[in-house]
Motif scaffolding. Sequence first.
Motif, short mmCIF file in Angstrom:
data_model
loop_
_atom_site.label_atom_id
_atom_site.label_comp_id
_atom_site.label_asym_id
_atom_site.label_seq_id
_atom_site.Cartn_x
_atom_site.Cartn_y
_atom_site.Cartn_z
N THR A 1 0.82 -1.21 0.00
CA THR A 1 0.00 0.00 0.00
C THR A 1 0.86 1.26 0.00
OG1 THR A 1 -1.73 -1.17 1.24
CG2 THR A 1 -1.84 1.24 1.22
N ILE A 2 1.87 1.27 0.85
CA ILE A 2 2.78 2.43 0.90
C ILE A 2 3.53 2.57 -0.42
CG2 ILE A 2 4.81 3.42 2.03
CD1 ILE A 2 3.91 2.04 4.61
N GLY A 3 3.97 1.42 -0.97
CA GLY A 3 4.69 1.44 -2.24
C GLY A 3 3.85 2.01 -3.37
N MET A 4 2.56 1.59 -3.46
CA MET A 4 1.66 2.11 -4.48
C MET A 4 1.45 3.61 -4.32
SD MET A 4 0.67 -0.07 -6.78
CE MET A 4 -0.83 0.64 -7.44
N TYR A 5 1.31 4.05 -3.07
CA TYR A 5 1.12 5.48 -2.80
C TYR A 5 2.34 6.28 -3.27
CZ TYR A 5 0.26 9.83 -0.29
OH TYR A 5 0.06 11.16 0.03
N LEU A 6 3.53 5.74 -3.03
CA LEU A 6 4.75 6.44 -3.42
C LEU A 6 4.91 6.55 -4.93
CD1 LEU A 6 7.34 5.04 -0.82
CD2 LEU A 6 6.37 7.34 -0.91
N ILE A 7 4.62 5.45 -5.66
CA ILE A 7 4.81 5.51 -7.11
C ILE A 7 3.73 6.35 -7.79
CG2 ILE A 7 5.98 3.27 -7.15
CD1 ILE A 7 3.53 2.16 -8.60
N LEU A 8 2.54 6.44 -7.16
CA LEU A 8 1.51 7.33 -7.70
C LEU A 8 1.92 8.78 -7.50
CD1 LEU A 8 -1.78 5.56 -6.52
CD2 LEU A 8 -1.03 5.89 -8.87
N ASN A 9 2.48 9.07 -6.31
CA ASN A 9 3.02 10.39 -6.00
C ASN A 9 1.98 11.51 -6.10
OD1 ASN A 9 5.19 11.92 -5.09
ND2 ASN A 9 5.82 12.48 -7.17
N ILE A 10 0.70 11.18 -5.91
CA ILE A 10 -0.38 12.17 -5.89
C ILE A 10 -1.38 11.78 -4.80
CG2 ILE A 10 -0.24 12.85 -8.33
CD1 ILE A 10 -2.54 10.94 -8.89
N PHE B 1 13.98 8.90 -7.39
CA PHE B 1 14.29 8.20 -6.14
C PHE B 1 13.02 7.67 -5.46
CE2 PHE B 1 15.01 8.24 -1.50
CZ PHE B 1 16.02 7.29 -1.43
N ILE B 2 11.95 8.50 -5.45
CA ILE B 2 10.69 8.09 -4.81
C ILE B 2 10.12 6.86 -5.49
CG2 ILE B 2 8.31 8.78 -4.32
CD1 ILE B 2 10.33 10.13 -2.55
N MET B 3 10.19 6.84 -6.82
CA MET B 3 9.67 5.69 -7.56
C MET B 3 10.49 4.44 -7.28
SD MET B 3 9.12 5.18 -11.63
CE MET B 3 8.50 3.62 -12.24
N ILE B 4 11.79 4.60 -7.15
CA ILE B 4 12.65 3.45 -6.83
C ILE B 4 12.25 2.85 -5.48
CG2 ILE B 4 15.01 2.73 -6.24
CD1 ILE B 4 16.01 4.83 -8.26
N ILE B 5 12.04 3.72 -4.49
CA ILE B 5 11.65 3.24 -3.15
C ILE B 5 10.28 2.56 -3.21
CG2 ILE B 5 11.12 3.93 -0.78
CD1 ILE B 5 14.08 4.08 -1.54
N GLY B 6 9.32 3.21 -3.88
CA GLY B 6 7.98 2.64 -4.00
C GLY B 6 7.99 1.32 -4.74
N GLY B 7 8.76 1.26 -5.83
CA GLY B 7 8.85 0.02 -6.60
C GLY B 7 9.46 -1.10 -5.80
N LEU B 8 10.52 -0.80 -5.06
CA LEU B 8 11.16 -1.82 -4.23
C LEU B 8 10.22 -2.32 -3.14
CD1 LEU B 8 14.78 -0.36 -3.82
CD2 LEU B 8 14.11 -2.40 -5.12
N MET B 9 9.39 -1.43 -2.62
CA MET B 9 8.44 -1.83 -1.58
C MET B 9 7.38 -2.78 -2.14
SD MET B 9 7.92 1.64 0.70
CE MET B 9 7.09 0.77 2.04
N ILE B 10 6.89 -2.48 -3.36
CA ILE B 10 5.89 -3.35 -3.99
C ILE B 10 6.49 -4.71 -4.30
CG2 ILE B 10 4.49 -3.69 -6.07
CD1 ILE B 10 4.03 -0.67 -6.09
N LEU B 11 7.69 -4.71 -4.89
CA LEU B 11 8.36 -5.97 -5.21
C LEU B 11 8.67 -6.76 -3.94
CD1 LEU B 11 10.80 -4.82 -8.05
CD2 LEU B 11 8.59 -5.99 -8.29
#
Length: 285
Positions: free
Chosen positions: A124-133, A262-272
């Motif tokens: 959930t946190i990862g999806m929120y980060l990659i959406l970034n809105i 960087f935010i997308m990298i963190i979000g992506g790593l969290m989802i994976l």
Amino acid sequence: MLLIVFSMLLWSSIGIILKTTEIDTFLTIFLTNIISIFLFFIYLLLFNKFNILKVNHSVLVTIFIVSILASLNTITFFYSYENTTVAYAVITHYTAPFFVSVLALIFLKERINLKIILSLVTATIGMYLILNISIEDFYKQLIAGHNHTLGIVSGTASGLFYAILIIIYKKLLHNTNPIQVIIYQNLFIALIVFPFISISDNISTYLPQLFYMGIFLSTLSPILYLKGVKQVRANTAAILGYIEPLSAIILSIILLGETINFIMIIGGLMILSSGLICTLYQKNN
């Protein structure tokens, strides 16, 4: 192990191929599956393996249902690639292990535990980060038909459809010959998408890409993977599967010039990571 690695590397190239192929999605799916069926037919002819096509009615019905879900999975996955970057498409698709765990809780009555809760929070946190809105802006963009947002939603939908496929495979087709399933599934998918295809005038321009997908992605990769998983432990196969999204993102940066922050990298790593937690937990149990 090398068979799985090679199959993952091949599958990771699909985003590059789709991004450089400007023909109808349904036509792409139809032609690649027809090419794969033709190759399997040659294999059956050369090695006199036509007895593999013998299957009872109940299994055939199950494969047809699986093919409908596989079609929806492929269509949404391809649509995601068309409307957002390779990184967003492949990361959202890899929500599948998380969805498997959620569906198992609902339909298979598996018990909830700390690892599942951790996976849920992480995803959930990862999806929120990659959406970034904000959630409000996300819905506004979705209603407005914003391509990037639709691509993310479509990628996540493909992950859900793939999760349903995994559960059906495990419960209904685990004793069925994998080659048999692939042949009939490719045939059914071709029949399902056929009414929706739109013939393109420039199809001859993209024949190399279509043959690449039909030969390597729809035929060779599944065979390599199925043979590879028999040679390694389940946990090893699960971990090696994460070569695909990482390789896909690297290829998109090198060959397509796509960028990630960087935010997308963190979000992506969290989802994976959430998917990996779920996958390893399921394999251990």
